[in-house]
Enzyme design. Structure first.
Site, short mmCIF file in Angstrom:
data_model
loop_
_atom_site.label_atom_id
_atom_site.label_comp_id
_atom_site.label_asym_id
_atom_site.label_seq_id
_atom_site.Cartn_x
_atom_site.Cartn_y
_atom_site.Cartn_z
N GLY A 1 47.57 83.61 38.37
CA GLY A 1 46.65 82.95 39.30
C GLY A 1 47.18 83.06 40.72
O GLY A 1 48.28 83.58 40.96
N GLY B 1 50.57 77.72 37.81
CA GLY B 1 49.56 76.87 38.43
C GLY B 1 48.75 76.15 37.36
O GLY B 1 49.07 76.21 36.17
N GLY C 1 41.91 81.68 35.27
CA GLY C 1 42.24 83.09 35.49
C GLY C 1 42.26 83.89 34.19
O GLY C 1 42.55 85.09 34.20
N GLU D 1 50.00 82.10 28.85
CA GLU D 1 50.59 80.99 29.63
C GLU D 1 51.12 79.91 28.70
O GLU D 1 52.19 79.35 28.92
CB GLU D 1 49.54 80.40 30.58
CG GLU D 1 49.22 81.34 31.73
CD GLU D 1 48.05 80.89 32.60
OE1 GLU D 1 48.00 81.32 33.75
OE2 GLU D 1 47.21 80.11 32.13
C1 5RP Z 1 45.15 81.24 34.89
C2 5RP Z 1 45.51 79.85 35.19
C3 5RP Z 1 45.89 79.54 36.58
O1 5RP Z 1 47.19 79.04 36.62
C4 5RP Z 1 44.93 78.53 37.11
O2 5RP Z 1 43.63 79.07 36.98
C5 5RP Z 1 45.20 78.19 38.58
O3 5RP Z 1 44.90 79.29 39.37
P1 5RP Z 1 44.97 79.24 40.95
O4 5RP Z 1 46.39 79.01 41.31
O5 5RP Z 1 44.45 80.59 41.38
O6 5RP Z 1 44.05 78.12 41.41
O7 5RP Z 1 45.52 78.97 34.36
O8 5RP Z 1 44.77 81.40 33.55
#
Ligand code: 5RP
Length: 243
Positions: A42, A98, A114, A120
């Site tokens: 992300g 994130g 993301g 993750e």
């Molecule tokens: C991806 C995630 C990301 O960590 C989450 O979407 C946060 O993204 P961003 O930092 O772009 O807001 O879980 O799968």
């Protein structure tokens, strides 16, 4: 209509980027020479990978990293961070990632906007310490209030899983995530994501159990009792939330 001018929007975007940088800088301070590190995915995680690469270069840190997506792996490799795997590093010293939502009291997370939620979760669960970096817009009193809950499912029979999520689990909607051209989005694991809207989630553990019990569900974006610490960046600097 948001009522915001394009100048306001660009100002907001700059502030958010600055918050991401501050949270990322605070998180990479935890990393020490010789550590095995999980790299999230992300935009915030990407800022963190940049910051980590600077430390690796300037301080000649010998770390090994397991990335949570092809994109994060590619970025890390390009920036000179040595990549590892679970054979070499079955346990990680730390993982940094994130999140889309963080529940203010329980620190339960929603992740997966993301599309990287499965890797993750595998990486976070292999880490002794899982640090989450967010800006303060992501702190919520009620999970599911900012975004749908992503659920990763195998492609075959996804319509059946969609039906069960609505009829048995109580999702209001369970739309397959699509690309701009209308094709169904596929994760790095070649699965689909159903973005599910629920009424505010009050019992995350029971919802997580019910979702995971559906055959064909690979995993969901609820991360319960996983975050060791959440670093929250906002107007007044970076605050630390712990369970
Ligand atoms: C991806 C995630 C990301 O960590 C989450 O979407 C946060 O993204 P961003 O930092 O772009 O807001 O879980 O799968």
């Amino acid at each position: 209509m948001t009522g915001l001018s394009s100048e306001d929007i660009s100002h907001q975007r700059d502030a958010q980027l600055q918050f991401k940088r501050e949270a990322a800088q605070a998180a990479v301070k935890y990393i020490e020479d010789g550590m095995a590190v999980g790299l999230g995915s992300g935009t915030t995680a990407s800022v963190m990978i940049d910051a980590l690469a600077v430390r690796v270069k300037n301080e000649n840190l010998r770390i090994r990293a397991i990335p949570t997506s092809e994109a994060s792996g590619e970025q890390a490799r390009r920036l000179g961070i040595t990549l590892s795997d679970f054979v070499q590093d079955p346990i990680l010293d730390i993982a940094i990632d994130g999140a889309d939502e963080v529940h203010r009291e329980t620190l339960t997370l929603i992740k997966g906007r993301g599309g990287a939620l499965l890797r993750e979760k595998i990486v976070a669960s292999a880490a002794r310490k899982f640090i989450v970096i967010v800006d303060d817009r992501k702190i919520v009193d009620s999970l599911g209030s900012r975004m749908p809950l992503p659920i990763e499912v195998i492609p075959w029979g996804w319509e059946r899983i969609q039906t069960l999520l609505i009829s048995k689990i109580g999702a209001r909607t369970a739309h397959p995530r699509t690309e701009k051209d209308g094709r169904i989005y596929q994760t790095d694991n070649h699965n689909f994501i159903l973005d599910c809207v629920f009424d505010p989630i009050t019992d995350a553990a029971s919802l997580a159990r019910d979702i995971a019990a559906i055959t064909g569900v690979v995993d969901h974006g609820l991360f319960i009792d996983m975050a060791s610490e959440v670093l929250v960046a906002g107007q007044n600097g970076v605050a630390s939330l712990r369970r």
